[in-house]
Scaffold this active site. Sequence first.
Site, short mmCIF file in Angstrom:
data_model
loop_
_atom_site.label_atom_id
_atom_site.label_comp_id
_atom_site.label_asym_id
_atom_site.label_seq_id
_atom_site.Cartn_x
_atom_site.Cartn_y
_atom_site.Cartn_z
N HIS A 96 -3.79 -6.14 2.71
CA HIS A 96 -4.24 -4.74 2.20
C HIS A 96 -5.34 -4.95 1.06
O HIS A 96 -5.34 -5.96 0.33
CB HIS A 96 -3.01 -4.06 1.45
CG HIS A 96 -3.64 -2.44 1.24
ND1 HIS A 96 -4.14 -2.15 0.09
CD2 HIS A 96 -3.40 -1.48 2.05
CE1 HIS A 96 -4.59 -0.98 0.29
NE2 HIS A 96 -3.86 -0.48 1.27
N GLU A 98 -6.20 -3.60 -1.39
CA GLU A 98 -5.86 -3.66 -3.03
C GLU A 98 -5.37 -5.10 -3.26
O GLU A 98 -5.55 -5.56 -4.30
CB GLU A 98 -4.92 -2.42 -3.33
CG GLU A 98 -5.35 -1.15 -3.27
CD GLU A 98 -4.31 -0.24 -2.77
OE1 GLU A 98 -3.09 -0.22 -2.87
OE2 GLU A 98 -5.07 0.89 -2.65
N SER A 217 -7.76 7.60 3.65
CA SER A 217 -8.03 9.00 3.18
C SER A 217 -7.37 10.19 4.55
O SER A 217 -8.03 11.14 4.62
CB SER A 217 -9.31 9.58 2.88
OG SER A 217 -9.73 8.96 1.61
C1 PEP Z 1 -4.20 2.63 2.06
O1 PEP Z 1 -4.48 2.28 0.69
O2 PEP Z 1 -3.80 1.74 2.85
C2 PEP Z 1 -4.54 3.99 2.33
C3 PEP Z 1 -4.91 4.27 3.65
O3 PEP Z 1 -4.65 4.87 1.19
P1 PEP Z 1 -5.10 6.15 1.50
O4 PEP Z 1 -4.59 7.08 2.60
O5 PEP Z 1 -4.76 7.10 0.13
O6 PEP Z 1 -6.64 6.40 1.47
#
Ligand code: PEP
Length: 262
Positions: A96, A98, A217
């Site tokens: 991921h 992050e 998002s």
């Molecule tokens: C994510 O972090 O994998 C993700 C898709 O987050 P968000 O839907 O909040 O953008």
Amino acid sequence: MKAFLVVGNLKMNLLTEAEGERYLGELKKAAYGKHLSGVQGVIAPPFIHLYRFAHLPTHFHLGAQDMHWEKSGAATGSISSSMLKHAGVEYVLLGHSERRSTLGETDALVRAKVDAALRENLVPIVCLGETREERERDTTTTVIARQLEATFAGLSLLQAEKVIVAYEPRWAISTSGTGLIPSTTDIFQVKVFIRKWFTEHFDAKLAERVRVLYGGSVNSIHLGSLSWEAEMDGVLVGKESLFPRELVKMMEMAERHIQSLA
Ligand code: PEP
């Protein structure tokens, strides 16, 4: 036909036992009585809630947000593939953004985890995607090719087919703070590139079979334009997955879309 996947990444949320229970209760209520023949949900809670989430409602499967590449041993603070398996986990998110950006996870490390997941019969969901700067420099496909190469080189056709790719442009993830999302065309172009990459490195059959999700998002307003309109096979949902009713609503929307094609 493979099911359309809606994967909820709950990240580092649900801080207490009570919050975990409340989430599960709401999910069960939202999912009650729903008939979804073409859609499958995956919930990836924080590790501490894995056993609590072992009995998810029909149509939902258990996922994890990461794992170590070793089965057991001297790896303080880590969770192994074997531990996940015993907790009832079927899917595991790997690489991921992050983790890549804040914990320095490299392509090589992600690959070691992919191998470990496959050995344990877990389905890896490998996250890849470009940063905003990489897109602005027009290097999106170069970055994606590098990440695909690192993830899939040397895998057999059978192994490669088990891996799910989640295309997540980093600049579109809600926590990036840009407020931007890609257009359907942007996503479709990446999907076409990924398909071509698999055709060239494996074969056309595999290119059709490998599941490619979109993440960044996603909500019920943009669901169609970010997924099926761009020929994606599902979505990875962060923020909105903290609202079980929204998650189930998206699954129902996907089901209606699939039924409309039948
Ligand atoms: C994510 O972090 O994998 C993700 C898709 O987050 P968000 O839907 O909040 O953008």
